[in-house]
Design an enzyme around this catalytic site. Structure first.
Site, PDB file in Angstrom:
ATOM      1  N   ASP A  77       0.506  -1.186   0.293  1.00  0.00           N
ATOM      2  CA  ASP A  77      -0.141  -0.417   0.115  1.00  0.00           C
ATOM      3  C   ASP A  77       1.081   1.321   0.333  1.00  0.00           C
ATOM      4  O   ASP A  77       2.015   1.140  -0.144  1.00  0.00           O
ATOM      5  CB  ASP A  77      -0.899   0.330   1.159  1.00  0.00           C
ATOM      6  CG  ASP A  77      -0.331   0.335   2.138  1.00  0.00           C
ATOM      7  OD1 ASP A  77       1.403  -0.683   2.641  1.00  0.00           O
ATOM      8  OD2 ASP A  77      -0.706   0.549   3.268  1.00  0.00           O
ATOM      9  N   GLU A 137       0.357  -1.219   6.164  1.00  0.00           N
ATOM     10  CA  GLU A 137       1.143  -1.168   6.636  1.00  0.00           C
ATOM     11  C   GLU A 137       1.589   0.451   6.561  1.00  0.00           C
ATOM     12  O   GLU A 137       1.715   1.157   7.570  1.00  0.00           O
ATOM     13  CB  GLU A 137       2.670  -1.144   5.365  1.00  0.00           C
ATOM     14  CG  GLU A 137       3.606  -0.448   6.756  1.00  0.00           C
ATOM     15  CD  GLU A 137       4.361   0.800   7.086  1.00  0.00           C
ATOM     16  OE1 GLU A 137       5.489   0.494   7.501  1.00  0.00           O
ATOM     17  OE2 GLU A 137       4.183   1.207   5.606  1.00  0.00           O
TER      18      GLU A 137
HETATM   19 ZN   LIG Z   1       6.389   2.063   3.812  1.00  0.00          ZN
END
Ligand SMILES: [Zn+2]
Length: 376
Positions: A77, A137
């Protein structure tokens, strides 16, 4: 072997802001892994908005039943981007750099992994290689926490992708976040005695947070700059109009603990200071609500991986003042290193880029690390 810069241009063109599904990117990435060489497992889940998110773990089939020696970990992401930034998901290669959202954080490293595995020869493998691709993340290592809970990554050594300019990072600060709600009593501002200002009380609370921040300057951890936990009040919201005594004020406070320090130590110190304040100001109504407590990325006793990456790239091992998936996935007794092309200071910004030379060097370093740990 597809050139790493071509792969990265494809990856950036598949938008994967954390709120979106990362499945199209996972599907694209999986095409680089030959099915006769790699076994796959997908760990799908729905986020709080019901959007499908996918973690993927790939492991070489050979040698069978052996414990993997090395894992390459990368999130899929990105942070959001300005609508006016045309190149965000229409990446361009210009003067040796690739521009686009995620080019350095962290699709550059993902492109290096995919380039390395696309030409993967498993003939001389003495131990399996693992690759773990994670979701979400950027909004709190959600995918990595799920993989850690599922014990899905088995290798004792991890290279976790983040833009570090190919410097091996062996420790990082943790992250804590809380909201403090201060309540007062609304009244017409011409009659202060009829109310209680939540903003005046919030000012007292802020002074308490500052005192806690001062106490957090010990212990010192000289591997970091600054060499101690840091505290920030990044948001404050309160009041409804200039002539109303404010009834509520909310304070958002974050902190970054150093390794060796429990992630909730700042929270305890702020609570202690608030209790001291309550004794002085009995009418104070302030409550603290913890929202996140991510542990620091603790350094490992083992140093073989960081030493190897340091030799390969010519950069001394270092630390970073922010959190990463390594804190959640670091194997006990093993070693995790954060590593990758690009620079964190140009990531999360319009105009994010990665130098192609670093991408190519990173592919070579990954191949060398795989040869060192997995090949006979
Ligand atoms: Zn990163």
């Amino acid at each position: 072997m597809k050139p790493v810069e071509k792969i990265l241009l494809d990856l950036v063109a598949i938008p994967t802001v954390s709120a979106q599904s990362n499945e199209p990117l996972i599907d694209y990435a999986q095409t680089f892994f030959a099915p006769n060489v790699w076994a796959f497992r997908r760990y799908p889940y729905r986020d709080s908005a019901g959007t499908l998110k996918v973690n993927l773990v790939a492991r070489t089939r050979r040698p069978p039943r052996a414990r993997p020696a090395l894992a390459l970990v990368c999130h899929t992401d990105t942070v959001p981007y300005e609508a006016s930034w045309r190149e965000a998901v229409k990446p361009v290669l210009r003067r040796g750099r690739i521009y686009g959202r995620g080019s350095s954080d962290v699709k550059g490293f993902l492109a290096c992994i995919l380039s390395a595995v696309s030409a993967f020869d498993d003939a001389s493998l003495a131990a399996p290689l693992e690759v773990a691709l994670t979701a979400e993340e950027e909004i709190g290592c959600v995918g990595a926490k799920r993989l850690a809970a599922a014990k899905a990554v088995r290798a004792p050594r991890l290279i976790v992708g983040e833009p570090t300019r190919l410097t091996p990072i062996y420790a990082g600060k943790g992250y804590g976040l809380a909201e403090i709600v201060v309540r007062g009593r609304e009244a017409h501002s011409a009659f202060p005695a009829a109310g209680r200002s939540a903003i005046f009380d919030a000012a007292r609370v802020l002074a308490s947070i500052e005192r806690a921040a001062k106490r957090l300057e010990r212990p010192r951890h000289t591997a970091f700059d600054p060499p101690h936990a840091t505290v920030n009040v990044g948001l404050i919201r309160g009041g409804t109009a200039k002539n109303i005594i404010p009834g509520e004020c909310r304070i958002t406070v974050e902190w970054r603990p150093v390794p060796g320090e429990p992630p909730d130590r700042a929270l305890s110190l702020i609570e202690e200071e608030l209790n001291r304040l309550r004794r002085r100001v009995p009418a104070l109504d302030a409550e603290i609500h913890p929202l996140r407590l991510d542990p620091p990325f603790e350094p490992s006793q083992q140093t073989e991986l960081r030493d190897l990456l340091s030799r390969l790239g010519g950069h001394a091992p270092s630390t970073v003042p922010f959190g990463a998936e390594a804190a959640h996935l670091r194997p006990s007794g093993g070693e995790a290193v954060v590593f990758g092309p690009g620079d964190m200071t140009t990531a999360h910004r319009t105009g994010e880029y990665v130098p192609v030379a670093q991408l190519r060097a990173c592919v070579r370093h990954l191949q060398a690390a795989v040869a060192h740990f997995c090949k006979g």
